[in-house]
Write a protein that holds these residues in place. Sequence first.
Motif, PDB file in Angstrom:
ATOM      1  N   GLU A  66       0.831  -1.206   0.000  1.00 22.59           N
ATOM      2  CA  GLU A  66       0.000   0.000   0.000  1.00 22.59           C
ATOM      3  C   GLU A  66       0.867   1.259   0.000  1.00 22.59           C
ATOM      4  O   GLU A  66       0.596   2.217  -0.732  1.00 22.59           O
ATOM      5  N   GLU A  67       1.912   1.244   0.833  1.00 22.89           N
ATOM      6  CA  GLU A  67       2.830   2.388   0.853  1.00 22.89           C
ATOM      7  C   GLU A  67       3.514   2.556  -0.494  1.00 22.89           C
ATOM      8  O   GLU A  67       3.700   3.684  -0.980  1.00 22.89           O
ATOM      9  N   PHE A  68       3.879   1.448  -1.106  1.00 19.98           N
ATOM     10  CA  PHE A  68       4.522   1.486  -2.423  1.00 19.98           C
ATOM     11  C   PHE A  68       3.620   2.166  -3.453  1.00 19.98           C
ATOM     12  O   PHE A  68       4.049   3.053  -4.204  1.00 19.98           O
ATOM     13  N   ALA A  69       2.360   1.762  -3.480  1.00 18.42           N
ATOM     14  CA  ALA A  69       1.431   2.337  -4.445  1.00 18.42           C
ATOM     15  C   ALA A  69       1.144   3.808  -4.153  1.00 18.42           C
ATOM     16  O   ALA A  69       1.206   4.659  -5.050  1.00 18.42           O
ATOM     17  N   LYS A  70       0.852   4.120  -2.906  1.00 15.58           N
ATOM     18  CA  LYS A  70       0.397   5.456  -2.524  1.00 15.58           C
ATOM     19  C   LYS A  70       1.514   6.497  -2.523  1.00 15.58           C
ATOM     20  O   LYS A  70       1.340   7.620  -3.032  1.00 15.58           O
ATOM     21  N   ASP A  71       2.657   6.141  -1.958  1.00 11.89           N
ATOM     22  CA  ASP A  71       3.706   7.143  -1.727  1.00 11.89           C
ATOM     23  C   ASP A  71       4.849   7.106  -2.727  1.00 11.89           C
ATOM     24  O   ASP A  71       5.725   7.983  -2.692  1.00 11.89           O
ATOM     25  N   PHE A  72       4.841   6.121  -3.611  1.00 15.32           N
ATOM     26  CA  PHE A  72       5.935   6.018  -4.575  1.00 15.32           C
ATOM     27  C   PHE A  72       5.412   5.959  -6.019  1.00 15.32           C
ATOM     28  O   PHE A  72       5.787   6.795  -6.840  1.00 15.32           O
ATOM     29  N   ILE A  73       4.534   4.998  -6.320  1.00  7.40           N
ATOM     30  CA  ILE A  73       4.037   4.883  -7.688  1.00  7.40           C
ATOM     31  C   ILE A  73       3.190   6.092  -8.084  1.00  7.40           C
ATOM     32  O   ILE A  73       3.415   6.722  -9.123  1.00  7.40           O
ATOM     33  N   TYR A  74       2.218   6.433  -7.263  1.00  4.62           N
ATOM     34  CA  TYR A  74       1.318   7.528  -7.620  1.00  4.62           C
ATOM     35  C   TYR A  74       2.051   8.874  -7.789  1.00  4.62           C
ATOM     36  O   TYR A  74       1.826   9.570  -8.790  1.00  4.62           O
ATOM     37  N   PRO A  75       2.909   9.289  -6.858  1.00  2.00           N
ATOM     38  CA  PRO A  75       3.634  10.552  -7.072  1.00  2.00           C
ATOM     39  C   PRO A  75       4.503  10.537  -8.322  1.00  2.00           C
ATOM     40  O   PRO A  75       4.624  11.550  -9.020  1.00  2.00           O
ATOM     41  N   MET A  76       5.122   9.385  -8.616  1.00  2.00           N
ATOM     42  CA  MET A  76       5.960   9.283  -9.804  1.00  2.00           C
ATOM     43  C   MET A  76       5.126   9.421 -11.073  1.00  2.00           C
ATOM     44  O   MET A  76       5.540  10.077 -12.037  1.00  2.00           O
ATOM     45  N   PHE A  77       3.941   8.828 -11.085  1.00  2.03           N
ATOM     46  CA  PHE A  77       3.085   8.932 -12.258  1.00  2.03           C
ATOM     47  C   PHE A  77       2.539  10.343 -12.432  1.00  2.03           C
ATOM     48  O   PHE A  77       2.309  10.799 -13.550  1.00  2.03           O
ATOM     49  N   GLN A  78       2.317  11.049 -11.338  1.00  4.91           N
ATOM     50  CA  GLN A  78       1.914  12.450 -11.443  1.00  4.91           C
ATOM     51  C   GLN A  78       2.968  13.269 -12.179  1.00  4.91           C
ATOM     52  O   GLN A  78       2.646  14.228 -12.882  1.00  4.91           O
ATOM     53  N   ALA A  79       4.224  12.873 -12.018  1.00  3.96           N
ATOM     54  CA  ALA A  79       5.320  13.588 -12.667  1.00  3.96           C
ATOM     55  C   ALA A  79       5.476  13.203 -14.129  1.00  3.96           C
ATOM     56  O   ALA A  79       6.287  13.804 -14.848  1.00  3.96           O
ATOM     57  N   GLY A  80       4.743  12.187 -14.585  1.00  2.00           N
ATOM     58  CA  GLY A  80       4.861  11.748 -15.973  1.00  2.00           C
ATOM     59  C   GLY A  80       6.180  11.068 -16.268  1.00  2.00           C
ATOM     60  O   GLY A  80       6.642  11.067 -17.417  1.00  2.00           O
ATOM     61  N   ALA A  81       6.794  10.464 -15.250  1.00  2.00           N
ATOM     62  CA  ALA A  81       8.136   9.903 -15.400  1.00  2.00           C
ATOM     63  C   ALA A  81       8.169   8.740 -16.379  1.00  2.00           C
ATOM     64  O   ALA A  81       7.365   7.808 -16.288  1.00  2.00           O
ATOM     65  N   LEU A  82       9.098   8.813 -17.304  1.00  2.00           N
ATOM     66  CA  LEU A  82       9.278   7.773 -18.315  1.00  2.00           C
ATOM     67  C   LEU A  82      10.748   7.806 -18.734  1.00  2.00           C
ATOM     68  O   LEU A  82      11.185   8.747 -19.394  1.00  2.00           O
ATOM     69  N   TYR A  83      11.503   6.805 -18.320  1.00  2.00           N
ATOM     70  CA  TYR A  83      12.945   6.810 -18.574  1.00  2.00           C
ATOM     71  C   TYR A  83      13.247   6.460 -20.024  1.00  2.00           C
ATOM     72  O   TYR A  83      12.804   5.430 -20.527  1.00  2.00           O
ATOM     73  N   GLU A  84      13.996   7.337 -20.679  1.00  2.00           N
ATOM     74  CA  GLU A  84      14.399   7.163 -22.070  1.00  2.00           C
ATOM     75  C   GLU A  84      13.217   6.841 -22.984  1.00  2.00           C
ATOM     76  O   GLU A  84      13.319   6.089 -23.946  1.00  2.00           O
ATOM     77  N   GLY A  85      12.083   7.467 -22.660  1.00  2.00           N
ATOM     78  CA  GLY A  85      10.913   7.397 -23.510  1.00  2.00           C
ATOM     79  C   GLY A  85      10.158   6.088 -23.505  1.00  2.00           C
ATOM     80  O   GLY A  85       9.159   5.954 -24.229  1.00  2.00           O
ATOM     81  N   GLN A  86      10.584   5.102 -22.693  1.00  2.00           N
ATOM     82  CA  GLN A  86       9.934   3.793 -22.742  1.00  2.00           C
ATOM     83  C   GLN A  86       9.697   3.149 -21.382  1.00  2.00           C
ATOM     84  O   GLN A  86       8.676   2.490 -21.184  1.00  2.00           O
ATOM     85  N   TYR A  87      10.630   3.307 -20.452  1.00  2.00           N
ATOM     86  CA  TYR A  87      10.626   2.513 -19.224  1.00  2.00           C
ATOM     87  C   TYR A  87       9.876   3.236 -18.109  1.00  2.00           C
ATOM     88  O   TYR A  87      10.220   4.367 -17.748  1.00  2.00           O
ATOM     89  N   LEU A  88       8.873   2.566 -17.547  1.00  2.00           N
ATOM     90  CA  LEU A  88       8.055   3.155 -16.494  1.00  2.00           C
ATOM     91  C   LEU A  88       8.654   2.980 -15.099  1.00  2.00           C
ATOM     92  O   LEU A  88       7.962   3.146 -14.091  1.00  2.00           O
ATOM     93  N   LEU A  89       9.933   2.636 -15.036  1.00  2.00           N
ATOM     94  CA  LEU A  89      10.729   2.708 -13.798  1.00  2.00           C
ATOM     95  C   LEU A  89      10.245   1.766 -12.696  1.00  2.00           C
ATOM     96  O   LEU A  89      10.350   2.059 -11.510  1.00  2.00           O
ATOM     97  N   GLY A  90       9.751   0.594 -13.100  1.00  5.69           N
ATOM     98  CA  GLY A  90       9.204  -0.339 -12.125  1.00  5.69           C
ATOM     99  C   GLY A  90      10.177  -0.830 -11.082  1.00  5.69           C
ATOM    100  O   GLY A  90       9.845  -0.909  -9.899  1.00  5.69           O
ATOM    101  N   THR A  91      11.393  -1.187 -11.487  1.00  4.49           N
ATOM    102  CA  THR A  91      12.402  -1.612 -10.511  1.00  4.49           C
ATOM    103  C   THR A  91      12.948  -0.418  -9.754  1.00  4.49           C
ATOM    104  O   THR A  91      13.105  -0.451  -8.525  1.00  4.49           O
ATOM    105  N   SER A  92      13.237   0.649 -10.475  1.00  7.19           N
ATOM    106  CA  SER A  92      13.871   1.832  -9.884  1.00  7.19           C
ATOM    107  C   SER A  92      13.070   2.402  -8.713  1.00  7.19           C
ATOM    108  O   SER A  92      13.634   2.736  -7.668  1.00  7.19           O
ATOM    109  N   ILE A  93      11.748   2.523  -8.881  1.00  3.19           N
ATOM    110  CA  ILE A  93      10.934   3.182  -7.867  1.00  3.19           C
ATOM    111  C   ILE A  93      10.758   2.321  -6.619  1.00  3.19           C
ATOM    112  O   ILE A  93      10.415   2.832  -5.538  1.00  3.19           O
ATOM    113  N   ALA A  94      11.025   1.023  -6.719  1.00  6.06           N
ATOM    114  CA  ALA A  94      10.905   0.164  -5.538  1.00  6.06           C
ATOM    115  C   ALA A  94      12.099   0.297  -4.607  1.00  6.06           C
ATOM    116  O   ALA A  94      11.986   0.051  -3.399  1.00  6.06           O
ATOM    117  N   ARG A  95      13.252   0.661  -5.140  1.00  6.85           N
ATOM    118  CA  ARG A  95      14.479   0.663  -4.339  1.00  6.85           C
ATOM    119  C   ARG A  95      14.488   1.671  -3.193  1.00  6.85           C
ATOM    120  O   ARG A  95      14.961   1.346  -2.097  1.00  6.85           O
TER     121      ARG A  95
END
Length: 411
Positions: A66-95
């Motif tokens: 729940e913390e992962f979704a609420k405090d990490f995934i959602y804020p990152m998606f608000q920023a429109g983050a997309l690494y090198e135009g393709q990668y949605l940073l799934g591993t990166s945001i968990a670290r």
Amino acid sequence: MAKEKIVLAYSGGLDTSIILKWLKETYDAEIIAFTADIGQKEELDGLEAKALATGASKVYIDDLREEFAKDFIYPMFQAGALYEGQYLLGTSIARPLIAKRMVEIARAEGATAIAHGATGKGNDQVRFELNAAAIAPEIKVIAPWRLQEFRDTFPGRAEMIAYAESHGIPVTASAAKPYSTDRNLLHISYESGVLEDPWFDASAPENKDMFLLSVDPEDAPNEPEYIEIEFAQGNAIALNGEPLEPLRMMEKLNELGGKHGIGRVDMVENRFVGMKSRGVYETPGGTILFTAHRKMESITMDREVMSLRDSLITRYSNLVYNGFWFAPERLALQALVTESQKNVSGTVRLKLYKGNVIGAGVKSPVSLYNPDIATMEADPTQSYDQADAAGFIRLNALRLKVSAGVNQQNK
């Protein structure tokens, strides 16, 4: 004297199982194994018993989904983050979440160090250690793969397997899965092994069994499925009229995306440490959410605010990818992003069909789209005089004409 305590990020795989035993013997230390439940599903089965049997004095398996979704995934998606135009940073945001919890456990247990099994060639070592440094500079980090003593002991997989067998450590290592995976609530990644050849076709029919979260787009349903996602201040809050907390929203979207073969990416990316690497990713729910959020912004976000936010997407994405989630610059950017999302509220309708997420409608009570102004018919509001465009064009063309004149004179 009490033994030194070390908190180890533990997955139960070959590497961290060996590292747990090696740390205990080499440092004569008490090893506390920590596993973050961020959506690995069955990968967590039997981990506690295995860690204790391998020599851990204590095991934490914390549900952080729940913390992962609420405090990490959602804020990152608000920023429109997309690494090198393709990668949605799934591993990166968990670290950063894993590093944060490791530090909390270390402090609670009186540990002087944390340890991880990331190699000296990858991004994860950087992410774990930079995020930990930003929130707990007093705690040291042990990275066995960067220690010559460890590499001399384990020059290859054969030596690691032999060590495990001699110490009674149950591990599973075979050629049946000739690549490595990393799974969480947002995605699953595949890399190394056969995937190190960028000409290897991961989408070929014979490789269908590799993918775990989504069906092959060619095998997806022949009929499209329509869904509606409601947003409030940039966050998805309801799916098809059903209010959902972030965790359940991600789970539902993963099911829908997987059913329709959505969210597969195969790319060669640039690691922070300097080399290129090939990664294959499945991000079914994240791809739907990313697309829906962008469409919601299109009708509710001011043009110049969007332009400013978009100009920072590359910088923000690099900060996440490189391990600077807790750095002051990311926090400052997040404040701007949060401000930009105040009116990103409304409903997006999407059509899911054979790997595609297709916009099928958007509406908002705070929409900036005014059909009376945008219409190609007569403007009932008379707020836009087409004749005004002539002066607008002349002023914008002035510098172009001056530059063109100078260039013609110099020919």
